[in-house]
Motif scaffolding. Structure first.
Motif, PDB file in Angstrom:
ATOM      1  N   TYR A 283       0.829  -1.199   0.000  1.00  0.00           N
ATOM      2  CA  TYR A 283       0.000   0.000   0.000  1.00  0.00           C
ATOM      3  C   TYR A 283       0.868   1.256   0.000  1.00  0.00           C
ATOM      4  CZ  TYR A 283      -4.257  -2.654   0.943  1.00  0.00           C
ATOM      5  OH  TYR A 283      -5.324  -3.523   0.850  1.00  0.00           O
ATOM      6  N   LYS A 284       0.418   2.266  -0.742  1.00  0.00           N
ATOM      7  CA  LYS A 284       1.083   3.553  -0.806  1.00  0.00           C
ATOM      8  C   LYS A 284       0.180   4.605  -0.154  1.00  0.00           C
ATOM      9  CE  LYS A 284       3.932   1.122  -3.155  1.00  0.00           C
ATOM     10  NZ  LYS A 284       5.153   0.592  -2.495  1.00  0.00           N
ATOM     11  N   TYR A 285       0.774   5.641   0.409  1.00  0.00           N
ATOM     12  CA  TYR A 285       0.026   6.643   1.162  1.00  0.00           C
ATOM     13  C   TYR A 285       0.351   8.052   0.682  1.00  0.00           C
ATOM     14  CZ  TYR A 285      -1.153   3.163   4.789  1.00  0.00           C
ATOM     15  OH  TYR A 285      -1.642   2.075   5.481  1.00  0.00           O
ATOM     16  N   GLY A 286      -0.569   8.982   0.910  1.00  0.00           N
ATOM     17  CA  GLY A 286      -0.248  10.394   0.929  1.00  0.00           C
ATOM     18  C   GLY A 286       0.235  10.745   2.323  1.00  0.00           C
ATOM     19  N   VAL A 287       1.000  11.831   2.464  1.00  0.00           N
ATOM     20  CA  VAL A 287       1.543  12.199   3.777  1.00  0.00           C
ATOM     21  C   VAL A 287       0.430  12.396   4.798  1.00  0.00           C
ATOM     22  CG1 VAL A 287       2.745  14.016   5.049  1.00  0.00           C
ATOM     23  CG2 VAL A 287       3.702  13.162   2.904  1.00  0.00           C
ATOM     24  N   ASP A 288      -0.568  13.197   4.464  1.00  0.00           N
ATOM     25  CA  ASP A 288      -1.670  13.442   5.409  1.00  0.00           C
ATOM     26  C   ASP A 288      -2.482  12.181   5.667  1.00  0.00           C
ATOM     27  OD1 ASP A 288      -0.926  16.071   5.682  1.00  0.00           O
ATOM     28  OD2 ASP A 288      -2.348  16.821   4.176  1.00  0.00           O
ATOM     29  N   GLU A 289      -2.595  11.341   4.654  1.00  0.00           N
ATOM     30  CA  GLU A 289      -3.333  10.083   4.799  1.00  0.00           C
ATOM     31  C   GLU A 289      -2.675   9.201   5.858  1.00  0.00           C
ATOM     32  OE1 GLU A 289      -4.988   6.542   1.813  1.00  0.00           O
ATOM     33  OE2 GLU A 289      -3.325   7.839   1.190  1.00  0.00           O
ATOM     34  N   PHE A 290      -1.336   9.114   5.822  1.00  0.00           N
ATOM     35  CA  PHE A 290      -0.666   8.282   6.814  1.00  0.00           C
ATOM     36  C   PHE A 290      -0.731   8.919   8.203  1.00  0.00           C
ATOM     37  CE2 PHE A 290       2.900   6.784   9.336  1.00  0.00           C
ATOM     38  CZ  PHE A 290       2.629   5.425   9.318  1.00  0.00           C
ATOM     39  N   ARG A 291      -0.620  10.222   8.285  1.00  0.00           N
ATOM     40  CA  ARG A 291      -0.714  10.882   9.585  1.00  0.00           C
ATOM     41  C   ARG A 291      -2.077  10.618  10.237  1.00  0.00           C
ATOM     42  NH1 ARG A 291       2.899  15.063  10.796  1.00  0.00           N
ATOM     43  NH2 ARG A 291       1.276  16.428  11.625  1.00  0.00           N
ATOM     44  N   THR A 292      -3.124  10.576   9.423  1.00  0.00           N
ATOM     45  CA  THR A 292      -4.452  10.252   9.944  1.00  0.00           C
ATOM     46  C   THR A 292      -4.497   8.814  10.457  1.00  0.00           C
ATOM     47  OG1 THR A 292      -5.536  11.841   8.481  1.00  0.00           O
ATOM     48  CG2 THR A 292      -6.894  10.050   9.356  1.00  0.00           C
ATOM     49  N   THR A 293      -3.890   7.890   9.688  1.00  0.00           N
ATOM     50  CA  THR A 293      -3.834   6.491  10.118  1.00  0.00           C
ATOM     51  C   THR A 293      -3.122   6.365  11.460  1.00  0.00           C
ATOM     52  OG1 THR A 293      -3.862   5.675   7.837  1.00  0.00           O
ATOM     53  CG2 THR A 293      -2.959   4.198   9.500  1.00  0.00           C
ATOM     54  N   ALA A 294      -1.995   7.076  11.612  1.00  0.00           N
ATOM     55  CA  ALA A 294      -1.245   7.028  12.867  1.00  0.00           C
ATOM     56  C   ALA A 294      -2.057   7.627  14.016  1.00  0.00           C
ATOM     57  CB  ALA A 294       0.076   7.769  12.699  1.00  0.00           C
TER      58      ALA A 294
END
Length: 320
Positions: A283-294
């Motif tokens: 899976y690949k992420y956008g920066v904000d997308e991963f920050r939301t996941t975290a």
């Protein structure tokens, strides 16, 4: 000072064992094999070769980010702290951080491959004589209590290589939550995350012209033959990597070139021409997308470091 290898937990995922997982995965309507089993001694060497290929940008770019910002990532890492790495492999990237944290006294790499841990321990102990290397043979996706000499220290986690992308978004959140619990209150996690980009760039990274990625994928069948007495004809399967843009992931498969049958553990598994064994998702992420996941996993997102082309990112996460 001794550097014992600790077998803290069973090294096989979910406690099932290689044979049980293979039989279960190949019995499904859509056949699957866990990517955890890529990394036997042969697979680990092939993956190390992949990381040096021109089209495989993640290792090269992440290494540059670590070299440029490693001191910031490990600021405050002193003798009272332990660096815990999840899925350490050869520990080559970690070496970059250790160079920039000379006061750090303990490094605990966690990996399923005992031979890779032993090689890393020998190399790092020779290069950093002051450093205690405390390898743990375990499946990092099932975090277990750390040995007391690590648990008694403040801890920084390191999870490079965008390995987080091998988990579905729900699994990634659950894993990040488990890591937060393991690293404890006030703990930090430095995690590498591959970014979304032009699909052609992604496909080239997972389908190299030299055929190393294909050999790495096919080694999964070769391992079944070696360790389980399997009957796979490796010439009957081809490597395939595609990008599912809607899901935001690379999918790796082994595709049957013809109708055939493979015997494993006394059972026959039939394959039609074109039938696939799903071996890995990335899976690949956008920066904000991963920050939301975290954030959803209870972390407080901190600093983010990226390269000039925005191919890759390294995130700092802080536990409350």
């Amino acid at each position: 000072m001794t550097n014992d290898i600790d077998r803290a937990t069973p090294s096989e995922p979910k406690g099932r064992g290689f044979a049980a997982d293979v039989l279960d995965g190949l019995s499904r309507a859509e056949k699957r094999l866990s990517c955890v089993y890529f990394y036997d001694a042969v697979g680990s060497e092939l993956f190390d070769e992949i990381t040096h290929l021109p089209d495989y940008y993640p290792t090269r770019v992440e290494t540059d980010i670590l070299a440029a910002h490693g001191e910031e990532m490990l600021d405050g890492a002193g003798e009272d702290m332990a660096l815990v790495e999840f899925g350490s492999g050869s520990s080559r990237k970690t070496e970059i951080l250790l160079e920039r944290a000379p006061r750090l006294a303990l490094y605990a790499p966690i990996d399923v491959c005992a031979s890779a841990l032993e090689k890393a321990r020998a190399r790092l102990s020779a290069r950093f004589p002051h450093l205690r290397v405390r390898p743990i043979v375990a499946d990092f996706s099932r975090p277990a209590p750390l040995p007391a000499d690590i648990a008694d220290r403040r801890r920084i986690g390191f999870f490079p290589g965008s390995t987080i992308g091998n988990f579905t978004p729900d699994e990634a959140r659950a894993l990040l939550l488990a890591m937060r619990v393991l690293l404890g209150p006030g703990g930090r996690l430095i995690v590498g995350v591959d970014l979304k980009k032009d699909p052609s760039r992604l496909i080239a990274a997972y389908n190299d012209a030299h055929g190393v990625t294909a050999a790495f994928n096919l080694n999964l069948l070769a391992r079944i033959n070696r360790e389980l007495g399997g009957g796979f004809d490796l010439s009957g399967f081809g490597h395939q990597a595609i990008y599912d843009e809607r899901a935001g992931r690379i999918e790796m498969r082994l595709v049957s070139r013809r109708r055939q049958t493979a015997k494993i553990g006394g059972r026959d598994f039939a394959f039609s021409r074109g039938e696939a064994i799903h071996t890995e998702d990335c899976y690949k992420y956008g920066v904000d997308e991963f920050r939301t996941t975290a954030s959803d996993a209870g972390w407080a997102p901190g600093r983010v470091w990226t390269d000039a082309e925005a191919l890759f990112s390294v995130h700092e996460l802080r536990a409350p």
